[in-house]
Design an enzyme around this catalytic site. Structure first.
Site, mmCIF file in Angstrom:
data_model
loop_
_atom_site.group_PDB
_atom_site.id
_atom_site.type_symbol
_atom_site.label_atom_id
_atom_site.label_comp_id
_atom_site.label_asym_id
_atom_site.label_seq_id
_atom_site.Cartn_x
_atom_site.Cartn_y
_atom_site.Cartn_z
ATOM 1 N N TYR A 1 0.829 -1.218 0.000
ATOM 2 C CA TYR A 1 0.000 0.000 0.000
ATOM 3 C C TYR A 1 0.864 1.269 0.000
ATOM 4 O O TYR A 1 0.456 2.282 -0.576
ATOM 5 C CB TYR A 1 -1.019 -0.023 1.150
ATOM 6 C CG TYR A 1 -2.115 -1.033 0.847
ATOM 7 C CD1 TYR A 1 -3.192 -0.687 0.041
ATOM 8 C CD2 TYR A 1 -2.028 -2.352 1.291
ATOM 9 C CE1 TYR A 1 -4.170 -1.619 -0.297
ATOM 10 C CE2 TYR A 1 -2.999 -3.294 0.960
ATOM 11 C CZ TYR A 1 -4.062 -2.919 0.164
ATOM 12 O OH TYR A 1 -5.015 -3.858 -0.186
ATOM 13 N N GLN B 1 -15.126 2.994 -6.628
ATOM 14 C CA GLN B 1 -14.480 1.861 -5.950
ATOM 15 C C GLN B 1 -12.990 2.136 -5.800
ATOM 16 O O GLN B 1 -12.272 1.359 -5.179
ATOM 17 C CB GLN B 1 -14.667 0.584 -6.779
ATOM 18 C CG GLN B 1 -16.109 0.160 -6.945
ATOM 19 C CD GLN B 1 -16.238 -0.886 -8.047
ATOM 20 O OE1 GLN B 1 -16.160 -2.088 -7.782
ATOM 21 N NE2 GLN B 1 -16.428 -0.457 -9.273
ATOM 22 N N HIS C 1 -14.792 1.941 -1.242
ATOM 23 C CA HIS C 1 -13.727 1.013 -0.846
ATOM 24 C C HIS C 1 -12.609 1.720 -0.077
ATOM 25 O O HIS C 1 -11.506 1.183 0.032
ATOM 26 C CB HIS C 1 -13.157 0.301 -2.075
ATOM 27 C CG HIS C 1 -14.092 -0.717 -2.657
ATOM 28 N ND1 HIS C 1 -13.913 -1.305 -3.892
ATOM 29 C CD2 HIS C 1 -15.236 -1.271 -2.166
ATOM 30 C CE1 HIS C 1 -14.908 -2.158 -4.140
ATOM 31 N NE2 HIS C 1 -15.723 -2.151 -3.111
ATOM 32 N N CYS D 1 -5.355 6.990 20.208
ATOM 33 C CA CYS D 1 -5.353 6.047 21.346
ATOM 34 C C CYS D 1 -3.965 5.464 21.638
ATOM 35 O O CYS D 1 -3.799 4.735 22.613
ATOM 36 C CB CYS D 1 -6.355 4.913 21.111
ATOM 37 S SG CYS D 1 -5.821 3.685 19.898
HETATM 38 P P1 OAD Z 1 -11.079 -4.346 -12.604
HETATM 39 O O1 OAD Z 1 -9.619 -4.430 -12.809
HETATM 40 O O2 OAD Z 1 -11.792 -5.560 -12.157
HETATM 41 O O3 OAD Z 1 -11.807 -3.853 -13.947
HETATM 42 C C1 OAD Z 1 -11.322 -2.749 -14.677
HETATM 43 C C2 OAD Z 1 -12.231 -2.539 -15.880
HETATM 44 O O4 OAD Z 1 -11.786 -1.366 -16.545
HETATM 45 C C3 OAD Z 1 -12.193 -3.677 -16.917
HETATM 46 O O5 OAD Z 1 -13.527 -4.029 -17.298
HETATM 47 C C4 OAD Z 1 -11.430 -3.074 -18.104
HETATM 48 O O6 OAD Z 1 -11.895 -3.545 -19.361
HETATM 49 C C5 OAD Z 1 -11.743 -1.597 -17.930
HETATM 50 N N1 OAD Z 1 -10.689 -0.711 -18.480
HETATM 51 C C6 OAD Z 1 -9.350 -0.894 -18.524
HETATM 52 N N2 OAD Z 1 -8.742 0.155 -19.075
HETATM 53 C C7 OAD Z 1 -9.716 1.049 -19.384
HETATM 54 C C8 OAD Z 1 -9.728 2.347 -19.994
HETATM 55 N N3 OAD Z 1 -8.616 2.964 -20.374
HETATM 56 N N4 OAD Z 1 -10.912 2.951 -20.158
HETATM 57 C C9 OAD Z 1 -12.088 2.354 -19.776
HETATM 58 N N5 OAD Z 1 -12.131 1.138 -19.214
HETATM 59 C C10 OAD Z 1 -10.962 0.493 -19.014
HETATM 60 O O7 OAD Z 1 -11.326 -3.118 -11.593
HETATM 61 P P2 OAD Z 1 -12.608 -2.794 -10.707
HETATM 62 O O8 OAD Z 1 -13.852 -3.222 -11.391
HETATM 63 O O9 OAD Z 1 -12.488 -1.376 -10.286
HETATM 64 O O10 OAD Z 1 -11.445 -3.782 -4.526
HETATM 65 O O11 OAD Z 1 -12.355 -3.714 -9.457
HETATM 66 C C11 OAD Z 1 -13.281 -3.698 -8.396
HETATM 67 C C12 OAD Z 1 -12.578 -3.927 -7.082
HETATM 68 O O12 OAD Z 1 -11.777 -5.107 -7.158
HETATM 69 C C13 OAD Z 1 -11.575 -2.854 -6.700
HETATM 70 O O13 OAD Z 1 -12.178 -1.726 -6.104
HETATM 71 C C14 OAD Z 1 -10.698 -3.567 -5.737
HETATM 72 C C15 OAD Z 1 -10.502 -4.851 -6.501
HETATM 73 O O14 OAD Z 1 -10.155 -5.949 -5.759
HETATM 74 C C16 OAD Z 1 -10.831 -3.746 -3.348
HETATM 75 O O15 OAD Z 1 -9.640 -3.516 -3.232
HETATM 76 C C17 OAD Z 1 -11.758 -4.001 -2.207
#
Ligand code: OAD
Length: 234
Positions: free
Chosen positions: A56, A91, A109, A139
């Site tokens: 992180y 997210q 998130h 704390c």
């Molecule tokens: P993902 O990595 O699962 O999905 C990213 C999406 O963005 C995919 O559908 C890609 O096709 C699309 N993508 C990539 N490049 C792009 C661009 N230039 N323009 C438009 N779209 C593009 O990410 P999230 O859906 O955000 O959670 O993932 C959800 C959660 O899973 C995150 O918040 C995180 C992760 O584990 C936690 O950390 C709790």
């Protein structure tokens, strides 16, 4: 579409991809290189807090070096120019929406920019480098952790998001694969409540069937084009 009605926007990692922040599930994405069980669960943190904090710390450094792109800026423009409420739910744990000018962003998130005391719940600005057992300023116990929601934990602000989905005339999902719940369930909830649903993503997501319309392409192209169409509607 007429220029009226509340809008709920859900963004995911894809909107920040062109700012240089990696996504999770694309080829080469974070979860293809690292095991999320080690890095994004309370159990992984308990096993090896130093490893998790290093990850992180590295991501926070990347976020601080990144700049918002045209898609973030377009959503800020929409929030400023739309006559009805525009609820922006992300997210993402970066602050690129805020730095693009969005006044209010719901970080379901969490965020890289604050630290959270697992003992008392106090939050404070995350230092550049968090280390295991950093004392909580409130704390003094050594229970500092990133203020991000891990798998198995409940996302933040779900009541507020649920209320906005109930009222939405339009729900738009941007740059998210639609695989992680509860966010992956928002399109169905909005649709059931009567909203028109729109997907703006590089490719059809897992939820593609739940959207009335879709524009596929890079966020920096499709999001400003969609916002311009909306704001120029009579
Ligand atoms: P993902 O990595 O699962 O999905 C990213 C999406 O963005 C995919 O559908 C890609 O096709 C699309 N993508 C990539 N490049 C792009 C661009 N230039 N323009 C438009 N779209 C593009 O990410 P999230 O859906 O955000 O959670 O993932 C959800 C959660 O899973 C995150 O918040 C995180 C992760 O584990 C936690 O950390 C709790």
């Amino acid at each position: 579409m007429s220029k009226a009605g509340p809008i709920v926007i859900l963004t995911g990692a894809g909107i920040s991809a062109e700012s240089g922040l990696g996504t999770f599930r694309d080829v080469g994405g974070l979860w293809s290189r690292y095991d999320w069980r080690d890095l994004a669960t309370p159990e992984g943190f308990a096993r090896d807090p130093g490893f998790v904090l290093d990850f992180y710390n590295w991501r926070r450094e990347r976020v601080r070096a990144a700049e918002p792109n045209a898609a973030h800026r377009a959503l800020a423009r929409l929030q400023a120019g739309w006559p009805d409420p525009v609820t922006l739910v992300t997210q993402n744990v970066d602050d690129l929406h805020e730095r693009a000018g969005s006044a209010e962003v719901i970080h379901m998130h969490g965020t890289h920019l604050t630290a959270l005391c697992a003992a008392c719940g106090h939050r404070w600005p995350a230092p550049d480098v968090m280390r295991p057992a950093d004392p909580c300023p409130a704390c003094a116990r050594g229970a500092a952790r990133p203020d991000v929601v891990w798998f198995g934990e409940t996302p933040y602000h779900l009541d507020r998001i649920g209320a906005a989905l109930e009222e939405a005339a339009v729900f738009v999902s941007i740059g998210t694969s639609g695989t992680v719940y509860p966010a992956a369930g928002f399109a169905a909830a909005a649709r059931a409540a009567g909203a028109r649903t729109i997907e703006l993503n590089l490719e059809p997501s897992e939820n593609a069937a739940l959207f009335d319309t879709a524009h596929h392409g890079k966020a920096s192209d499709v999001v400003p084009a969609w916002v311009d169409t909306l704001l120029s509607a009579p």
